[in-house]
Motif scaffolding. Sequence first.
Motif, mmCIF file in Angstrom:
data_model
loop_
_atom_site.group_PDB
_atom_site.id
_atom_site.type_symbol
_atom_site.label_atom_id
_atom_site.label_comp_id
_atom_site.label_asym_id
_atom_site.label_seq_id
_atom_site.Cartn_x
_atom_site.Cartn_y
_atom_site.Cartn_z
ATOM 1 N N SER A 111 43.811 37.686 47.269
ATOM 2 C CA SER A 111 43.343 37.061 46.037
ATOM 3 C C SER A 111 43.857 35.626 46.008
ATOM 4 C CB SER A 111 43.873 37.835 44.827
ATOM 5 O OG SER A 111 43.418 39.173 44.825
ATOM 6 N N THR A 158 33.736 39.107 36.293
ATOM 7 C CA THR A 158 35.019 38.401 36.410
ATOM 8 C C THR A 158 34.863 36.901 36.612
ATOM 9 O OG1 THR A 158 35.082 38.811 38.801
ATOM 10 C CG2 THR A 158 36.164 40.439 37.375
ATOM 11 N N ILE A 204 42.792 38.559 36.268
ATOM 12 C CA ILE A 204 41.879 39.667 36.567
ATOM 13 C C ILE A 204 42.641 40.982 36.687
ATOM 14 C CG2 ILE A 204 40.263 40.606 38.271
ATOM 15 C CD1 ILE A 204 39.514 37.732 38.979
ATOM 16 N N HIS A 205 43.737 40.974 37.424
ATOM 17 C CA HIS A 205 44.477 42.216 37.639
ATOM 18 C C HIS A 205 45.109 42.725 36.346
ATOM 19 C CE1 HIS A 205 44.994 41.923 42.295
ATOM 20 N NE2 HIS A 205 43.780 41.589 41.900
ATOM 21 N N PHE A 209 42.410 44.565 34.659
ATOM 22 C CA PHE A 209 42.225 45.866 35.294
ATOM 23 C C PHE A 209 43.259 46.860 34.776
ATOM 24 C CE2 PHE A 209 40.319 44.019 39.499
ATOM 25 C CZ PHE A 209 39.116 43.819 38.855
ATOM 26 N N ARG A 229 43.295 44.427 44.613
ATOM 27 C CA ARG A 229 42.588 43.405 45.402
ATOM 28 C C ARG A 229 41.204 43.936 45.807
ATOM 29 N NH1 ARG A 229 47.678 43.136 47.950
ATOM 30 N NH2 ARG A 229 48.822 41.199 47.551
ATOM 31 N N GLU A 284 39.031 44.073 42.831
ATOM 32 C CA GLU A 284 38.641 42.705 42.482
ATOM 33 C C GLU A 284 37.483 42.231 43.343
ATOM 34 O OE1 GLU A 284 40.431 38.140 42.542
ATOM 35 O OE2 GLU A 284 41.764 39.825 42.970
ATOM 36 N N ALA A 299 33.993 41.375 41.637
ATOM 37 C CA ALA A 299 33.528 39.991 41.791
ATOM 38 C C ALA A 299 32.137 39.952 42.408
ATOM 39 C CB ALA A 299 34.510 39.196 42.642
#
Length: 288
Positions: A133, A226, A242-243, A246, A266, A269, A273
């Motif tokens: 990331s 995202t 983002i995390h 989540f 990851r 993501e 994405a």
Amino acid sequence: MKTFTLSKLMASAAICAVALTGAAYADPHPDAELIIEGELKLNVRAEAPAHLDGALPELYSGWLFRTDETRELQMDDFENPAMIAVEDGADLWETADGAAGQSCADCHGDASESMKGVRASMPKVNENGDLWSMEDYVNNCRTTRMEAEPYGWNSGDMRNMTSFISMQSRGMPVNVAIDGEAAPFWEKGKEMYYTRFGQLELSCANCHEDSWGMMIRADHLSQGQTNGFPTYRLKNAGMVSIHNRFRGCIRDTRAESFAIGSQEFRELELYVASRGNGLAVEGVAVRQ
């Protein structure tokens, strides 16, 4: 530790079911346009990419699901509270740190040129075949080039730096690679997206694919894109990665979350994405 009786769990599940099957009165705004400072128009709608196999009829940015007042905040850089993080990140970019006495600018120069497009392609597979990331790349520079301590993944400095870097790609279409070396990571992220978690047995898809355009707990259900992260959440009165989002979603299913910065996140993501490929990177968004 808090415990839940069967009756409480059944009641919670029932409430959730009602919320997710109610009238669809939170559809994305039909014609709102995201134009920053009256000049820069960002693409908040896009054709669904082929790899979604028809799961979404069209892509909609989360911006379209917000109230008029929230949307207006993002259209004005002076009013957008996320711009404070961008400004702080710009200061960090120019500040020397670590034993090497180097700043980000010493190696990368003008961020508007060197970082342009970076956010649009994240996460991606690095030269060693690992999925990274943006936060991984930031910390790699800090530890190997600057000889400085890594930022905490969810620290203020990291959120500020990633906000600043993201701004350099504002307006560019999300375009994460999902083929080649990225393919196995993408497949794992997809599997996680459709896996039910927690005592409520909900998957990401249950909300953001099956029920977008509806309401849950007085909030709008978007498609979970995202492209606006890092995001300033009015609810949190601060920037959210983002995390971190989540983790919040998994927590809401009453499950034990994966760690922020984990391999699992990851991979998730990357998949999430990719569901927004074609939407504009919003740099730093404002959400409720």
